[in-house]
Design a protein around this motif. Structure first.
Motif, short mmCIF file in Angstrom:
data_model
loop_
_atom_site.label_atom_id
_atom_site.label_comp_id
_atom_site.label_asym_id
_atom_site.label_seq_id
_atom_site.Cartn_x
_atom_site.Cartn_y
_atom_site.Cartn_z
N LEU A 1 56.95 7.55 5.03
CA LEU A 1 56.88 6.39 5.91
C LEU A 1 55.66 5.53 5.64
CD1 LEU A 1 58.10 7.99 9.27
CD2 LEU A 1 59.37 6.48 7.72
N VAL A 2 54.59 6.11 5.10
CA VAL A 2 53.41 5.31 4.74
C VAL A 2 53.81 4.26 3.70
CG1 VAL A 2 51.15 5.38 3.59
CG2 VAL A 2 51.71 7.06 5.33
N GLY A 3 54.71 4.63 2.79
CA GLY A 3 55.17 3.67 1.80
C GLY A 3 55.99 2.55 2.40
N VAL A 4 56.61 2.83 3.57
CA VAL A 4 57.40 1.80 4.25
C VAL A 4 56.51 0.89 5.08
CG1 VAL A 4 59.28 1.43 5.91
CG2 VAL A 4 59.40 3.35 4.30
N VAL A 5 55.46 1.47 5.71
CA VAL A 5 54.55 0.71 6.58
C VAL A 5 53.13 0.85 6.04
CG1 VAL A 5 53.88 0.26 8.97
CG2 VAL A 5 56.07 1.38 8.48
N PRO A 6 52.77 0.11 4.99
CA PRO A 6 51.46 0.29 4.35
C PRO A 6 50.33 -0.48 5.06
CG PRO A 6 52.72 -1.34 3.15
CD PRO A 6 53.59 -0.88 4.27
N HIS A 7 50.06 -0.12 6.29
CA HIS A 7 48.95 -0.71 7.04
C HIS A 7 48.00 0.40 7.46
CE1 HIS A 7 51.11 -4.49 7.12
NE2 HIS A 7 52.19 -3.86 7.61
N GLN A 8 46.71 0.08 7.52
CA GLN A 8 45.70 1.11 7.72
C GLN A 8 45.94 1.92 9.00
OE1 GLN A 8 41.64 -0.20 7.90
NE2 GLN A 8 40.82 1.84 7.59
#
Length: 561
Positions: free
Chosen positions: A315-322
Motif C-alpha cells: 500500500l505504500v507504493g499506492v499512497v507514497p506520502h510521508q
C-alpha cells in the motif's frame, strides 16, 4: 460475560509482564536480548547508509546478500553448540564477539576506510548474530514451567524486540543528524557488550539432555536439526512462512532507504524514521499480543502477523506520502510482534529440547538467506521497475502465502491444544511440578491413553513395573496385601516406586470407577525425572512419604505401587 473475559485477558497480560520481572533469571535473559537486538538494528541502519553512499540501491542489495549468505551456512552448523552445554555461555561469547567486530567497523568508518572492509566485518557480525536467537530461544523454555509462562516470556521478548526495533533505528537517526555513521557503530558495539555482561550471572537448573560425545560433530548434529524439521509438517510450515517474512524484511532494508530518499524526499535520516515506524508499530503490537497469552489460536495469529508483513508495504507504493508511509510501515511492526510471539512459542512447544537450538538454527539460516535474497530482489526490482512497483510486488508475497497456509495452521492450533491438556495433567502431579517446561513437554509426548473398566486391576502386587500412570478421570484403590491403603483420583500418579527402586510392584491398583489413564513407559519416565536433580529429590521424598503410610507384612512392600 464479555466484560469478565476482557478482565481475564488483561489480568493474564499483566501476569505476562510481572512474571518476567519477578524472575531474576528471566529478567537477565530478556534484557540481554534487548541489548543484542538494539545493536542489530542500529548496525543495520549504519551499514545501509555506508552501502548506499558507496553504490546506491544496487550496493544495498548486494551487501544484504553478501552479509547473509555466510550466516545462513554457519547458523545450522554452529547451533548444535547451544544444544551441547550451557546455552547462556554461547550467548556471552556471541555478544562479546559481535561487540568487538562492530567496534572495528566503527574505527574503519571513523578513518574513512574502504567500505569493503566494513562489509567484511558485517559478515562476521551477522554470523555471530545468527547464533544468538537460536540459543536464546532454546534457553527460554528452561527458565519456564508452563506453556503459558513460555508464551508470557515470548510476549515480553517480543515487546523488547519491538523496543529494539524502535530504539536502534531511532538512535541511528539521531546520531546521523548530530554526528556520523561511526558513532552509530560505537553505540551498537556497546549494546552488544552490555548483552554479554547481563548473562554472566545467570543461574538455573538445565533440563536433562541425551549424552553427546565430547568431540563435536557439528555437521552430523546440524543434520539432526534438519531431520527434526522434515519429520514435523507443522515445523516446516512455520519455518516456511518465517522465510517469507524474512524475505520481505530483507527487501525492506533496501526499500526503506530508497523510498525515503527517492520517493518521499526525506533524505538519509528519513530511512531511520521509516524503520523507527516499524519499531513504534512493533511496540504497540507487542502490547496487544500480551492479550494472546494462554490462547490456543497462536497459529491463526501467526498467519495474521505474516500477512501484515506484506500488505502495508504494497500500500505504500499506492499512497507514497510521508504520513501514510509511516502509518503503514508501523503496521509491519504490529505484524512483527505477532510473528515473534506466536511463531517462537509454537516452535518451542513442538520441537524436542535436545535439538531445540538446532531447529532454531535452521530458522536463523532460512532467515539469513531469505533476508539476503529479499534485499537483492528488491534492489533489482527498484532498478528495473521503480520503487512503486517494487513495493507492490514485494508486498504481495506474505499475504498470499499466509492465506494458502491458513488451514494447516488451524490444524496445528488444535494439535497444540490437545498437547496442552497433557502438559496440564502432568503439572498436577506434585512430583513433576519442579520440572522445567521442556522436560514436561518431553514426558507429555510419550503419554499413551489407557482405559480400565471399574473393578479391573491396573496391575497387581508382585508384577514387573514397566509404566508410570497418571489418572485423567476416575478413581483407583491402592491395595497392599489385600488391604485398601488409599484412594487416588484425577491428577494423581502411581507406579513410581517400582520404577525408581527397580523392584516388583509393591501394591495392587484396582479401578474403583471406569478409568482413563495416561501411561508413560519406564525409560521415558526415568530419563526425565532422574536426569533433573530437583525432580529426582522430589521423587525420592514422595517415595519415602508413601512408604511410611503402609507397614507391609513382607519386606520391601509399601502402600504405593
Amino acid at each position: 460475560m464479555a466484560e469478565a473475559g476482557s478482565r481475564s485477558r488483561l489480568a493474564d497480560a499483566a501476569v505476562a509482564f510481572t512474571s518476567n520481572a519477578r524472575n531474576p533469571q528471566l529478567r537477565r535473559a530478556q534484557l540481554s536480548f534487548l541489548g543484542a537486538w538494539t545493536a542489530e538494528w542500529a548496525f543495520t541502519v549504519a551499514l545501509g547508509i555506508v552501502a548506499y553512499r558507496a553504490g546506491g540501491a544496487t550496493a544495498l542489495g548486494l551487501v544484504g546478500l553478501i552479509r547473509m549468505v555466510p550466516a545462513a551456512v554457519f547458523a545450522p552448523l554452529l547451533s548444535p553448540l547451544a544444544d551441547r552445554g550451557r546455552r547462556e555461555r554461547v550467548l556471552v561469547v556471541v555478544s562479546t564477539v559481535r561487540g568487538a567486530v562492530t567496534a572495528a567497523a566503527a574505527v574503519v568508518a571513523a578513518v574513512s576506510g574502504p567500505p569493503v572492509l566494513i562489509y567484511a566485518l558485517a559478515v562476521l557480525s551477522t554470523i555471530a548474530a545468527t547464533l544468538f536467537r537460536p540459543a536464546h530461544s532454546a534457553l527460554l523454555p528452561s527458565l519456564c514451567h508452563t506453556g503459558s509462562e513460555l508464551a508470557s516470556a515470548n510476549v515480553v521478548r517480543g515487546l523488547l524486540d519491538s523496543a529494539a526495533t524502535l530504539v536502534g533505528p531511532l538512535l541511528a537517526a539521531v546520531l546521523l543528524e548530530v554526528a556520523d555513521v561511526s558513532a552509530v557503530f560505537w553505540v551498537a558495539a556497546a549494546s552488544s557488550w552490555w548483552a554479554a555482561a547481563l548473562l554472566l550471572r545467570l543461574r538455573y537448573d538445565a533440563p536433562p539432555r541425551p549424552s553427546v560425545s565430547t568431540r563435536p560433530r557439528l555437521v552430523r548434529e546440524a543434520v539432526d536439526g534438519l531431520k527434526a524439521v522434515a519429520r514435523h509438517r507443522g515445523l516446516a510450515v512455520i519455518l516456511g512462512l518465517a522465510a517469507a517474512q524474512s524475505f520481505t524484511r530483507g527487501a525492506l532494508t533496501v526499500l526503506s532507504v530508497v523510498v525515503a530518499i527517492e520517493l518521499l524526499g526525506t533524505g538519509e535520516p528519513g530511512a531511520g524514521a521509516l524503520m523507527t515506524a516499524v519499531g513504534v508499530g512493533a511496540v504497540l503490537g507487542s502490547l496487544a499480543a500480551s492479550l494472546l497469552v494462554g490462547t490456543r489460536g497462536l497459529g491463526a495469529w501467526f498467519a495474521v502477523g505474516v500477512a501484515l508483513w506484506g500488505l502495508p508495504i504494497a500500500l505504500v507504493g499506492v499512497v507514497p506520502h510521508q504520513g501514510a508511509a509511516l502509518g503503514l510501515i508501523a503496521l509491519v511492526g504490529v505484524g512483527n510482534a505477532l510473528v515473534d510471539v506466536a511463531g517462537f512459542t509454537l516452535l518451542a512447544r513442538m520441537a524436542p529440547d535436545e535439538v531445540l537450538a538446532r531447529v532454531f538454527g535452521v530458522l536463523e539460516s532460512l532467515v539469513a538467506v531469505s533476508i539476503g535474497i529479499g534485499a537483492l530482489v528488491a534492489s533489482w526490482l527498484v532498478d528495473e521497475l521503480g520503487p512503486r512497483a517494487a513495493l507492490f510486488g514485494i508486498g504481495l508475497v506474505c499475504p498470499v502465502l499466509a492465506v494458502a497456509s491458513w488451514r494447516r495452521l488451524r490444524q496445528l492450533d488444535r494439535s497444540v491444544g490437545g498437547h496442552d491438556l497433557d502438559v496440564e495433567l502432568l503439572r498436577q502431579v506434585p512430583m513433576l511440578r519442579t520440572l522445567p517446561l521442556p522436560s514436561v513437554e518431553q514426558l507429555a509426548r510419550g503419554l499413551e491413553p489407557v482405559q480400565v473398566p471399574a473393578g479391573q486391576a491396573v496391575f497387581s502386587q508382585g508384577d514387573v513395573g514397566d509404566c508410570y500412570f497418571v489418572i485423567e478421570s476416575g478413581e483407583v484403590d491402592v491395595l497392599g496385601d489385600g488391604v485398601r491403603v488409599t484412594t487416588l483420583g484425577p491428577g494423581e500418579g502411581f507406579g513410581e516406586i517400582a520404577l525408581l527402586r527397580d523392584t516388583p510392584r509393591t501394591a495392587t491398583v484396582v479401578a474403583r470407577t471406569d478409568l482413563r489413564l495416561r501411561a508413560l513407559v519406564s525409560h521415558r519416565f526415568l530419563a526425565v525425572v532422574l536426569g533433573f536433580t530437583p525432580a529426582a529429590r522430589a521423587a525420592a521424598a514422595e517415595v519415602d512419604r508413601m512408604v511410611t503410610r503402609f507397614t507391609p507384612k513382607d519386606p520391601g512392600s509399601s502402600g504405593r505401587p
